[in-house]
Every structure is written in structure tokens, then in C-alpha cells.
Design an enzyme around this catalytic site. Structure first.
Site, PDB file in Angstrom:
ATOM      1  N   SER A 114       0.844  -1.187   0.000  1.00 26.06           N
ATOM      2  CA  SER A 114       0.000   0.000   0.000  1.00 26.06           C
ATOM      3  C   SER A 114       0.886   1.246   0.000  1.00 26.06           C
ATOM      4  CB  SER A 114      -0.959  -0.038   1.188  1.00 26.06           C
ATOM      5  OG  SER A 114      -1.965   0.946   1.079  1.00 26.06           O
ATOM      6  N   ASP A 154      -8.895  -4.879  -6.391  1.00 25.61           N
ATOM      7  CA  ASP A 154      -8.484  -3.863  -5.413  1.00 25.61           C
ATOM      8  C   ASP A 154      -9.403  -2.647  -5.521  1.00 25.61           C
ATOM      9  OD1 ASP A 154      -7.121  -1.715  -4.070  1.00 25.61           O
ATOM     10  OD2 ASP A 154      -5.261  -2.852  -4.216  1.00 25.61           O
ATOM     11  N   HIS A 157      -8.146  -4.697  -1.239  1.00 27.59           N
ATOM     12  CA  HIS A 157      -6.849  -4.051  -1.002  1.00 27.59           C
ATOM     13  C   HIS A 157      -6.226  -4.530   0.300  1.00 27.59           C
ATOM     14  CE1 HIS A 157      -3.795  -0.931  -1.294  1.00 27.59           C
ATOM     15  NE2 HIS A 157      -4.055  -0.580  -0.042  1.00 27.59           N
TER      16      HIS A 157
END
Length: 526
Positions: free
Chosen positions: A195, A342, A376
Site C-alpha cells: 500500500s 483492489d 486491497h
């Protein structure tokens, strides 16, 4: 207060115990403020250091000692001095001359969410650190010294990726020069992140050859990374992940004075309140407050979509966009992974960036997770074991098995972890939280769908901007002409037991026929 977080890593359970007491605050801690004259020091120089009691990690692995270093680095450009802090964890029986740098997913603009504060005082405002600490355990148990920089720096500038790259590389320089460690300039280094932490690691990979060529990097691994901030903002806006869009905008405004100045004429009073809220709260609160909100709309901006019409924003977005310069192509092996589904960072932006790198000589294995149950958050743990295997092989001096680029699809489902909060801990609102548990890539068979592809110019996967990963909102022109492509898979299948260098994976692969060229995507003036 003691908080337990359970994460299954392969076949072993990792228990992150976060001991919360006497919270530290970066704004009031004098350690974070360098002495006068620091700007004249060199990038990577140590400005101050201290020993710490990293309580959360100590509960899981026997640490010999832990340190924090305040070091000189760069903001936005090598010409702009900045400072940051890295936390160094030294396990018992540490291995000499091997270092792992970790991109911690702060994903927040809040000063109390920085990793260095979380390690000292617990994770009240650093929810991602609960899981990321667990994922450090295998590296520490293997004897690797680990350094975890505050890669957003003192500005807490989420999505200011270029600065994150500088701050990551300078944390390595500072760690290698620290005389309390058994490291030197010839130490072999590898790094990983996810991330926002993946963004910092990916920028470190892109900038290392020009900014810190003296560092002996064996390779990088990252997932869910953010190569295109505008693509993230469009993708997440008006969804349950809208808080990430608000945080991304705030991070760039705080990192770039010209954009901060321009924002005063762009934002409504509600818009300014939004940025202030983002700065004052952990990402969990931001995501909760702005779920399904149109943060680009007229409530927050005086002109709907006006942010993207600002020259100041376009300039900043271009500076923090990857896959646009041949001088910023990583030159060491990389393992990159991303979920097609995602909901925060659009899959196509990651794919397009890797395709660009591959056309210009990079060595990348790009793994696409195709299971639509992956989001995600839970993709981080799903990819954590192959990342560890990749890093360990490199630090043991073993070469990767791909000479150029390999694009692989896997239908590995999520660990039996939260589909709401997921292993990444930030709960995208779906109406519930679940206990983190299950297999992290270790207990499933996987389907590999694609190919050892050398990705010459004009090859790759579908990046046409349509389908489930494309934003439904119109976007200004953004990505340069990359010659994106779409593969036409054949029925040929090849069985491989860890052919990509990961012995732990036993899977079926099918090779893809040469991809056909598709129209280049717009430059998302993102």
C-alpha cells in the site's frame, strides 16, 4: 492495555501483541526535531539516535536491542533537505551484512500514526502496524536486521511517493553507517512494502540507481502500490474507500507548497475541514467518515472536479507518477503483486507501470490475484509468504529464475481474514469486522495464468481502462502513451513446482500467446 492480533503466516500463527501505555506524540517529542545546522549535512547522515523498547515486536521475537535514528533526507527533490526517523530492530543472533528495509503502510496524514511512534507507544493511531508487525516476525526470526523508516516524513504526506523513495533510501544509508550494528557499506539490502509502504519501496526501487547507487540492493518486493495518485483518487472516490482519496489529496497538498497555496482558492470551507480532519485522525476514522462520499464534488471544491484542472496539481501529480521516465526504471529484480479487485488502488495503474518498466529492461515477476474476494486489505497477507521467500532467496545469494519479466495470474483466495478490515486492518466499511486468521498463501492451490513474458514495446495485459477496475468518473488525460496491450491466452498448460523461484508454490501455469496492441490509455492528469 494489550491488544492481540492473529495472522496466519503459512502454517504458523503470528501473534502481534501491542502494549499500549503512555502514548508518545511526534509533535511534542524533542527527538523528532533536529538541531540547528542539520540542513548542511549530507543525505543519510545521522542527526541523533536513541535506544527504545519496541514492546510490540518483543512479544513475538527475541530482540537484542532496538534503536531509532533521526537522519537527514530529501523532500520532493534532492535539492530540498528534510529529516525523518527510522526504527531499527536487531534480533538475537542477527545475521551480519544483511538488511531488510520495510515500507510500513502508514496510509495516514496523522502525526501520531507514524511507525516510529507506534513502535514505542503502541498502535492506537497506527492500526496498520498491528499486522505489519506480525509480518516482520519471519524476517526477525531469520536473523535479519530490519529498518522501518517513517517514509511519509515529518509532513506525513501520504502519496507523496517520490519523497517516500528518498526517505527510504536515506534510512538505509543511515542504518548502514550506524556504528552500533554489524553492518557496513557492502551489506546486502532487500526491501518490501504494501500500500503506501509499497509506494515508498517502489519509488526507492525507481530512484536508487540515480540517488543512492552505492547501496548494494539485491531486490525489492511490493504490492498494492500507488504509481498514479490521480488514478487512486478517481478509483476510490464516491465508494466505501473514499477516505483514501481524501487522504491522498491531503498528502500532496501538505507536501507541495505551490499546491497548498492553490488549494486555498479551490477548496470550500467543507473542503478545508475535510483536510483538517484527515490530518487529525488515523486512517480508520477517515475511511469511516468519508465512506461513499464524493470528495471531489462541489461540497468540497468550488468547482466540481476543479482540483484536476489546477496546474499546481497536474505538476505535482506528474512528479509522483511512475512509469514515465526511462531514468527511473528499477534495475534489480522485483516481485510485484496486486489484486484485480483492489477497491483502493486500481489494478490497471499498477499493471501499466510494470509494463513500462519491462519495456525498458526491468526484471519483474508481476503476480495478479484474480479472486474477486480479495480486496486491497487482505491481499497484503495473501502475498506475504511469497514475498518472504523472494527476499530470503535474494539475501541468501540466489538468483531469480526470470531473465526479463514474467506476468502470472493466481486465483488464490483471501486468507480467512476480514473481508471488511482484512489483514491490513483498515476497515473499509461493509458492516462488520472479522477475526484475522486463515492461510496466507500457504494452504491453497493456485492457477497461474500467464506467461514468462519478456514484454517488448507494446506488450502486456489489458489496460484499456474498462471493466471492473476502471473508474466510472470521467478523468482528465493522464498516463503517457505506453502501448498497453491485452493477452490472448492459449490452451497450452505447463505444470510447475515453484518455477518462478518460489519453491513453496506448486501450481499450474498456462502460457499466453503474444499479446495484441491496444490503444494507449489516457494520461490521467491524475
Amino acid at each position: 492495555m494489550v491488544r492481540l492480533s492473529y495472522v496466519r503466516f503459512g502454517v504458523a500463527w503470528c501473534i502481534a501483541i501491542i502494549i499500549v501505555s503512555g502514548f508518545s506524540n511526534a509533535a511534542s517529542d524533542n527527538f523528532y526535531t533536529p538541531k540547528n545546522g542539520w540542513r548542511s549535512s549530507s543525505a543519510g547522515d545521522i542527526l541523533a539516535w536513541r535506544s527504545i523498547d519496541a514492546s510490540g515486536i518483543k512479544a513475538n521475537v527475541d530482540l537484542t536491542v532496538a534503536y531509532q535514528i533521526l537522519y537527514r533526507t530529501s523532500q520532493n527533490s534532492p535539492k530540498n533537505p528534510q529529516h525523518s526517523v527510522t526504527t531499527i530492530l536487531v534480533p538475537k543472533n542477527s545475521v551480519k551484512n544483511k538488511l531488510v528495509v520495510v515500507g510500513e503502510a502508514q496510509d495516514s496524514n496523522n502525526a501520531n500514526s507514524v511507525p516510529s511512534v507506534g513502535f514505542v507507544s503502541g498502535s492506537r493511531d497506527s492500526p496498520n502496524l498491528v499486522v505489519d508487525e506480525s509480518l516482520l516476525v519471519p524476517y526477525l526470526q531469520a536473523g535479519y536486521i530490519v529498518t522501518v523508516p517513517d517514509s511519509e516524513g515529518p509532513l506525513n504526506a501520504f502519496t507523496a511517493g517520490r519523497s517516500g523513495g528518498y526517505q527510504t533510501l536515506d534510512s538505509i544509508r543511515a542504518t548502514l553507517s550506524f556504528d552500533k550494528l554489524s553492518l557496513n557499506k557492502n551489506t546486502t539490502v532487500a526491501g518490501f512494502g504494501y500500500s503506501g509502504g509499497g509506494q515508498a519501496i517502489s519509488w526507492a526501487a525507481a530512484l536508487q540507481q540515480s540517488y543512492a547507487p552505492e547501496i548494494h540492493v539485491a531486490g525489492w518486493a511490493f504490492g498494492g502500490f500507488i504509481p498514479n495518485v490521480t488514478a487512486l483518487v478517481h478509483h476510490a472516490d464516491s465508494s466505501r474507500a473514499s477516505g483514501y482519496a481524501a487522504s491522498a489529496i491531503t498528502g500532496l497538498v501538505d507536501a507541495y507548497p505551490d499546491l497548498e497555496k492553490a488549494s486555498k482558492s479551490l477548496l470550500t470551507s467543507d473542503g478545508q475541514d475535510m483536510l483538517d480532519f484527515v490530518r487529525s485522525n488515523p486512517i480508520t476514522e477517515v475511511v469511516s467518515k468519508y465512506a461513499n462520499v464524493d470528495v471531489l464534488g462541489s461540497k468540497f471544491f468550488k468547482r466540481d472536479g476543479g482540483l484536476f484542472l489546477s496546474k499546481a496539481y497536474r505538476d505535482v501529480a506528474r512528479q509522483n507518477m511512475q512509469g514515465t521516465s526511462q531514468n527511473e526504471v528499477p534495475h534489480v529484480p522485483q516481485y510485484v503483486y496486486h489484486a484485480e479487485s483492489d477497491e483502493v488502488v486500481p489494478y490497471n495503474s499498477a499493471l501499466q507501470t510494470v509494463q513500462y518498466w519491462c519495456r525498458h529492461g526491468a526484471k519483474v515477476e508481476f503476480v495478479t490475484y484474480t479472486d474477486d474476494k480479495l480486496n486491497h486489505n487482505n491481499t497484503q497477507v495473501t502475498g506475504s509468504q511469497p514475498v518472504f521467500t523472494f527476499i530470503q532467496r535474494l539475501l541468501n545469494g540466489k538468483k531469480v529464475s526470470w531473465d526479463a519479466c514474467s506476468f502470472v495470474k493466481e486465483n488464490t483466495g483471501p486468507s480467512a481474514s476480514s473481508s471488511a478490515g482484512g489483514p491490513h486492518v483498515v476497515p473499509i466499511p461493509t458492516g462488520g469486522h472479522h477475526t484475522q486468521s486463515g492461510s496466507a498463501h500457504g494452504g491453497h492451490s493456485s492457477e497461474h495464468a500467464a506467461s514468462s513474458t519478456h514484454a517488448p514495446a507494446g506488450t502486456g495485459h489489458n489496460t484499456s481502462g474498462t471493466g471492473p477496475h476502471a473508474s466510472s468518473k470521467p478523468s482528465p488525460s493522464l498516463h503517457p502513451s505506453t502501448g498497453a496491450t491485452s493477452p490472448a491466452p492459449s490452451s497450452h498448460r505447463e505444470t510447475s513446482g515453484g518455477a518462478a523461484g518460489f519453491g513453496a508454490r506448486v501450481a499450474s501455469r498456462r502460457r499466453a500467446a503474444p499479446p495484441r496492441t491496444m490503444p494507449a490509455p489516457p494520461l490521467m492528469e491524475r
